[in-house]
Design a protein around this motif. Structure first.
Motif, PDB file in Angstrom:
ATOM      1  N   TYR A  62     -11.321 -57.823  59.173  1.00  0.00           N
ATOM      2  CA  TYR A  62     -12.470 -58.592  58.905  1.00  0.00           C
ATOM      3  C   TYR A  62     -13.248 -58.244  57.892  1.00  0.00           C
ATOM      4  O   TYR A  62     -13.772 -59.058  57.106  1.00  0.00           O
ATOM      5  CB  TYR A  62     -13.253 -59.041  60.181  1.00  0.00           C
ATOM      6  CG  TYR A  62     -12.453 -59.175  61.505  1.00  0.00           C
ATOM      7  CD1 TYR A  62     -11.340 -59.871  61.652  1.00  0.00           C
ATOM      8  CD2 TYR A  62     -12.859 -58.458  62.926  1.00  0.00           C
ATOM      9  CE1 TYR A  62     -10.810 -60.139  62.700  1.00  0.00           C
ATOM     10  CE2 TYR A  62     -11.957 -58.619  63.964  1.00  0.00           C
ATOM     11  CZ  TYR A  62     -11.146 -59.299  63.926  1.00  0.00           C
ATOM     12  OH  TYR A  62     -10.404 -59.604  65.026  1.00  0.00           O
ATOM     13  N   ARG A 116     -15.991 -66.715  54.335  1.00  0.00           N
ATOM     14  CA  ARG A 116     -16.365 -65.765  52.959  1.00  0.00           C
ATOM     15  C   ARG A 116     -15.282 -66.013  51.965  1.00  0.00           C
ATOM     16  O   ARG A 116     -15.905 -65.988  50.665  1.00  0.00           O
ATOM     17  CB  ARG A 116     -16.456 -64.410  53.342  1.00  0.00           C
ATOM     18  CG  ARG A 116     -17.136 -63.547  52.099  1.00  0.00           C
ATOM     19  CD  ARG A 116     -17.599 -62.347  52.876  1.00  0.00           C
ATOM     20  NE  ARG A 116     -16.441 -61.238  53.200  1.00  0.00           N
ATOM     21  CZ  ARG A 116     -16.362 -60.385  54.153  1.00  0.00           C
ATOM     22  NH1 ARG A 116     -17.689 -59.984  54.474  1.00  0.00           N
ATOM     23  NH2 ARG A 116     -15.462 -59.873  54.367  1.00  0.00           N
ATOM     24  N   ARG A 167     -15.018 -63.782  64.506  1.00  0.00           N
ATOM     25  CA  ARG A 167     -15.177 -63.002  63.398  1.00  0.00           C
ATOM     26  C   ARG A 167     -13.975 -63.222  62.225  1.00  0.00           C
ATOM     27  O   ARG A 167     -14.446 -63.257  60.952  1.00  0.00           O
ATOM     28  CB  ARG A 167     -14.978 -61.375  63.743  1.00  0.00           C
ATOM     29  CG  ARG A 167     -16.230 -60.890  64.629  1.00  0.00           C
ATOM     30  CD  ARG A 167     -15.800 -59.572  65.137  1.00  0.00           C
ATOM     31  NE  ARG A 167     -16.558 -59.160  66.283  1.00  0.00           N
ATOM     32  CZ  ARG A 167     -16.422 -58.139  66.806  1.00  0.00           C
ATOM     33  NH1 ARG A 167     -15.742 -57.124  66.427  1.00  0.00           N
ATOM     34  NH2 ARG A 167     -17.345 -57.816  68.052  1.00  0.00           N
ATOM     35  N   ASN A 220     -23.062 -63.046  55.887  1.00  0.00           N
ATOM     36  CA  ASN A 220     -21.823 -62.405  55.805  1.00  0.00           C
ATOM     37  C   ASN A 220     -20.948 -63.456  54.692  1.00  0.00           C
ATOM     38  O   ASN A 220     -20.062 -62.947  53.729  1.00  0.00           O
ATOM     39  CB  ASN A 220     -20.834 -62.031  56.853  1.00  0.00           C
ATOM     40  CG  ASN A 220     -21.302 -60.817  57.333  1.00  0.00           C
ATOM     41  OD1 ASN A 220     -20.398 -59.910  56.801  1.00  0.00           O
ATOM     42  ND2 ASN A 220     -22.012 -60.422  58.373  1.00  0.00           N
ATOM     43  N   PRO A 271     -21.891 -60.029  63.719  1.00  0.00           N
ATOM     44  CA  PRO A 271     -20.553 -59.948  63.980  1.00  0.00           C
ATOM     45  C   PRO A 271     -20.357 -59.344  65.564  1.00  0.00           C
ATOM     46  O   PRO A 271     -19.490 -59.739  66.159  1.00  0.00           O
ATOM     47  CB  PRO A 271     -19.985 -59.121  63.259  1.00  0.00           C
ATOM     48  CG  PRO A 271     -21.005 -59.176  61.707  1.00  0.00           C
ATOM     49  CD  PRO A 271     -22.264 -59.635  62.336  1.00  0.00           C
ATOM     50  N   ALA A 277     -14.604 -64.204  58.248  1.00  0.00           N
ATOM     51  CA  ALA A 277     -13.892 -63.831  57.195  1.00  0.00           C
ATOM     52  C   ALA A 277     -13.339 -64.748  56.121  1.00  0.00           C
ATOM     53  O   ALA A 277     -13.241 -64.737  54.985  1.00  0.00           O
ATOM     54  CB  ALA A 277     -12.828 -62.825  57.601  1.00  0.00           C
ATOM     55  N   LEU A 289     -16.512 -57.320  58.002  1.00  0.00           N
ATOM     56  CA  LEU A 289     -17.763 -57.887  58.052  1.00  0.00           C
ATOM     57  C   LEU A 289     -18.675 -57.017  57.962  1.00  0.00           C
ATOM     58  O   LEU A 289     -18.798 -55.795  58.389  1.00  0.00           O
ATOM     59  CB  LEU A 289     -17.731 -58.898  59.064  1.00  0.00           C
ATOM     60  CG  LEU A 289     -16.764 -59.887  59.332  1.00  0.00           C
ATOM     61  CD1 LEU A 289     -17.089 -60.515  60.701  1.00  0.00           C
ATOM     62  CD2 LEU A 289     -16.872 -60.929  58.102  1.00  0.00           C
ATOM     63  N   VAL A 343     -23.967 -64.178  60.410  1.00  0.00           N
ATOM     64  CA  VAL A 343     -22.826 -64.920  59.963  1.00  0.00           C
ATOM     65  C   VAL A 343     -22.970 -65.446  58.509  1.00  0.00           C
ATOM     66  O   VAL A 343     -22.448 -65.787  57.625  1.00  0.00           O
ATOM     67  CB  VAL A 343     -22.216 -65.831  61.083  1.00  0.00           C
ATOM     68  CG1 VAL A 343     -21.511 -66.676  60.291  1.00  0.00           C
ATOM     69  CG2 VAL A 343     -21.757 -65.270  62.181  1.00  0.00           C
TER      70      VAL A 343
END
Length: 352
Positions: free
Chosen positions: A84, A146, A139, A95, A131, A143, A86, A92
């Motif tokens: 992940y 992102r 999670r 991230n 996270p 990812a 993070l 969140v």
């Protein structure tokens, strides 16, 4: 969307060569999955595409442009990692948006793109959580979010589901497939799980010892494996592969199994020792079958039953419907349709 090409790519660490002149073409919007045993070079290849590993020899091209000397940022590639990656102290929202902020994107645009990605992934209600307050699947969605907000040329996935339990892996597999349908992107996905490869991929790339053994659709590699490695690697349980004398039935080539001679597929005229391959699900239990096998043990699995049997000197795994009643020690009759018989050269392992 972009195209990706590898031309004669090699990778060595000192005297050890881990990739051997790999050639691969990925079209715009295509989802390609690299699969193979541990140590076959698939993750190394992914890291080279990302710019995290140097290319020893050959070229990597994105949209026709050689990117060997470009940094990961210059390649405009987004990577989703197994762990992940993070930031635990960030929410969140932070991230997902961190790379946009670093790139100098305005706050309003960052918020808009973060929220759009979160809605697409079904995590809009978790934007203010950290996270540690999320499940493994949530999670992984963060990812992926992102990566999505950057709108990269190519998505790279490095075994993203391997840390999840079996039920969650199935769910996330479906979600990744649905996401690719909604938002097609040129993607390379690495896994050691052949089920992931077969269900997700537009095309599957099977690797072994730093080489591509076969590349094709899931049905291509399942129904027409090019060699014994692919034949035994794809499919669960694995294909039964064995050496057998070749004789004839009514003037046509045939192989021996369980005291019977069974015809080879039309057009196969072996002039050398061969290996015969039979997928467990293509061996039919048939009282009138001429080939005979003794049941060694039975594994009921609900929807299907796996049977271990011995046909003469050959051990076989047979898959039959779960409603089939088979007992240890019983003698079975077996039939196999000629179209479901695979024949390989014993010397080279290649399909005949």
């Amino acid at each position: 969307m972009s195209t990706l090409a590898l031309r004669g790519v090699k990778k060595s660490y000192a005297a050890v060569q881990v990739l051997h002149s790999v050639d691969m073409e990925v079209q715009e919007g295509e989802f390609v999955v690299l699969v193979g045993p541990s140590g076959c070079g698939k993750s190394t290849m992914l890291r080279m595409i990302a710019g995290l590993e140097e290319v020893t020899e050959g070229e990597i091209r994105i949209d026709g442009r050689v990117v060997n000397n470009d940094t990961p940022k210059q390649r405009n590639i987004a990577m989703v990692f197994q762990n992940y990656a993070l930031y635990p102290h960030m929410t969140v929202r932070q991230n997902i948006g961190i790379n946009l902020e670093i790139a100098g994107v305005g706050k309003q645009d960052v918020e808009r793109r973060v929220r759009a990605a979160a809605e697409l992934l079904g995590i809009e209600d978790y934007l203010d959580r950290r996270p540690a307050q999320l499940s493994g699947g949530q999670r992984q969605r963060v990812a992926m979010g992102r990566a999505i907000v950057r709108d990269p040329a190519v998505f790279l996935f490095d075994e993203p589901l391997s840390n999840l339990d079996a039920k969650l892996r199935v769910q996330m597999r479906s979600e990744i497939k649905a996401l690719q349908t909604k938002m097609p992107r040129t993607s390379i996905y690495v896994t050691h799980d052949q089920t992931e490869a077969m269900t997700l991929a537009d095309r599957v790339v099977i690797m072994n010892q730093g080489r591509i053994e076969q590349m094709g659709t899931a049905m291509d590699v399942y129904s027409r494996p090019e060699n014994t490695f692919v034949a035994s690697f794809i499919g669960s349980p694995a294909m039964n592969i064995f050496e057998t004398p070749i004789g004839s039935v009514d003037g046509a080539p045939a192989f021996e199994l369980g005291g019977a001679r069974l015809p080879l597929p039309p057009g196969i005229q072996p002039s050398e020792p061969v290996l015969v391959g039979l997928r467990p699900e293509h061996i039919a239990i048939d009282p009138s079958g001429k080939a005979k096998a003794e049941v060694l043990y039975v594994e009921p699995m609900g929807a299907q039953t796996q049977v271990a049997a011995r046909a003469g000197t050959q051990d076989l795994v047979i898959v039959c419907p779960g409603t089939t009643i088979v007992k240890t020690g019983e003698t079975l009759g077996l039939t196999i349709a000629p179209d479901n018989i695979h024949v390989f050269s014993k010397a080279t392992g290649k399909r005949l």
